[in-house]
Scaffold this active site. Structure first.
Site, short mmCIF file in Angstrom:
data_model
loop_
_atom_site.label_atom_id
_atom_site.label_comp_id
_atom_site.label_asym_id
_atom_site.label_seq_id
_atom_site.Cartn_x
_atom_site.Cartn_y
_atom_site.Cartn_z
N SER A 10 -1.09 74.54 -1.91
CA SER A 10 -1.62 73.55 -2.85
C SER A 10 -1.41 74.05 -4.28
O SER A 10 -1.88 75.12 -4.65
CB SER A 10 -3.12 73.32 -2.60
OG SER A 10 -3.33 72.78 -1.32
N ARG A 40 -12.64 78.52 -4.95
CA ARG A 40 -11.44 79.30 -5.22
C ARG A 40 -11.67 80.37 -6.29
O ARG A 40 -10.82 80.64 -7.12
CB ARG A 40 -10.27 78.38 -5.63
CG ARG A 40 -9.90 77.34 -4.58
CD ARG A 40 -9.44 77.97 -3.29
NE ARG A 40 -9.17 76.93 -2.29
CZ ARG A 40 -10.05 76.52 -1.36
NH1 ARG A 40 -11.26 77.08 -1.31
NH2 ARG A 40 -9.73 75.60 -0.49
N GLU A 85 -3.68 76.04 -9.18
CA GLU A 85 -4.23 77.01 -8.25
C GLU A 85 -3.23 78.15 -8.06
O GLU A 85 -3.60 79.28 -7.74
CB GLU A 85 -4.53 76.34 -6.90
CG GLU A 85 -5.21 77.24 -5.91
CD GLU A 85 -5.72 76.50 -4.68
OE1 GLU A 85 -5.48 76.99 -3.56
OE2 GLU A 85 -6.35 75.45 -4.84
#
Length: 311
Positions: A232, A182, A302
């Protein structure tokens, strides 16, 4: 002052691409957030460059937004320019490569990632099946090396054309993007992605579409897609799963106002209806604290935060 720079922006863009006092709740999947002074949706890479340089020259805060699918915007909104990179009619180009088994597929950064994956499937090109249910734009996906079900952008990206803070446009190869979990050098250096090209394999259309259907069914079964969220909420801790840690901390269904830990998947914070950014932020903070108390693991969000003290 706001009206002054809106008038200047009209020299760069057509009026239909400029929105004053834009409600950012309308541009995020959380359906939460205050207003931005102005939101612009440039049509070409050169338009993006001109808006960016205008904001820099005049010291106007600017934030780049794609599909808003990984964002929490504060209730106070954003004092400055939101640069929306989202194509109304994306042009997807398909070309040959030196390898007859491979094909390149290229598109501007504002194209929906899911749309690109569906077009690849229709052309019998395999490699983007994992992306068919990811709600972001191509540019956003490249910035954060988006992934799901074992696939990541780094597995298929050939190159990305980017712009730096000086307005210089350049090309980064896959290796030069320095992809991590990520993350990418694009994210770290705050480059803007303008264009991306992917290398996919030739495959069977029916098999590719069947895999996309299966993955999307798994998403619907396991994820709270019926409620607004930002996907998420936390990054996956090494060797562990955020959702499991949250559930083990006894937080399944835990709420702060109308913000709630999903009862369907604890890795998601959802908007039960009318949740404020302050409530979501408070819930995220509670989760981090309680998971640490229970497991010793520090969860890292995130979800990207706009308009909070961390910015």
């Amino acid at each position: 002052m706001k009206n002054d720079y809106i008038n200047e922006l009209k020299k760069i863009l057509t009026a239909d691409r400029i929105i004053a006092d834009a409600p950012l709740a309308d541009y995020t999947s959380f359906k939460i957030g205050g207003k931005a002074d102005v939101l612009v949706n440039p049509e070409t890479p050169e338009d993006i460059r001109e808006v960016y340089l205008f904001a820099k020259k005049n010291e106007i805060p600017l934030y780049v937004l794609g599909n808003g699918s990984n964002m929490l915007v504060s209730d106070e909104g954003f004092r400055g320019i939101i640069l929306l990179i989202k194509d109304r009619q994306p042009e997807i180009n398909i070309g040959e490569t030196e390898n007859p088994k491979q094909v390149s597929i290229s598109v501007t950064a504002g194209c929906s990632l899911a749309k690109l994956a569906q077009e690849a499937a229709a052309q019998g090109l395999t490699g983007l099946e994992f992306a068919a249910g990811i709600p972001g734009t191509v540019g956003g996906a490249v910035v954060m090396n988006a992934g799901a079900y074992g696939g990541e952008i780094k597995d298929v990206l050939d190159f990305a054309d980017c712009m730096d803070e000086d307005g210089e446009i350049f090309r980064l190869s896959n290796e030069e993007c320095e992809f991590g979990y990520r993350s990418s050098v694009i994210q770290k250096k705050k480059y803007i992605v303008l264009y991306a090209s992917f290398i996919l394999e030739r495959g069977d259309v029916s098999k590719i579409k069947a895999e996309i259907k299966e993955l999307n069914e798994r998403r619907r079964e396991k994820q709270p897609l019926e409620l607004p969220s930002a996907g998420s909420t936390f990054k996956r801790p090494e060797g562990k799963f955020a959702g499991k840690l949250i559930e083990d901390a006894g937080l399944k269904g835990y709420s702060v106002g109308a913000a709630q830990v999903s009862e369907k998947h604890c890795g998601f914070v959802v908007n039960r209806g009318g949740a404020t950014a302050a409530e979501v932020y408070g819930l995220i903070s509670d989760i981090i604290e309680k998971v640490y108390e229970n497991s010793g693991v520090v969860l890292e969000p995130e979800v990207r935060l706009l308009g909070f003290d961390e910015d």
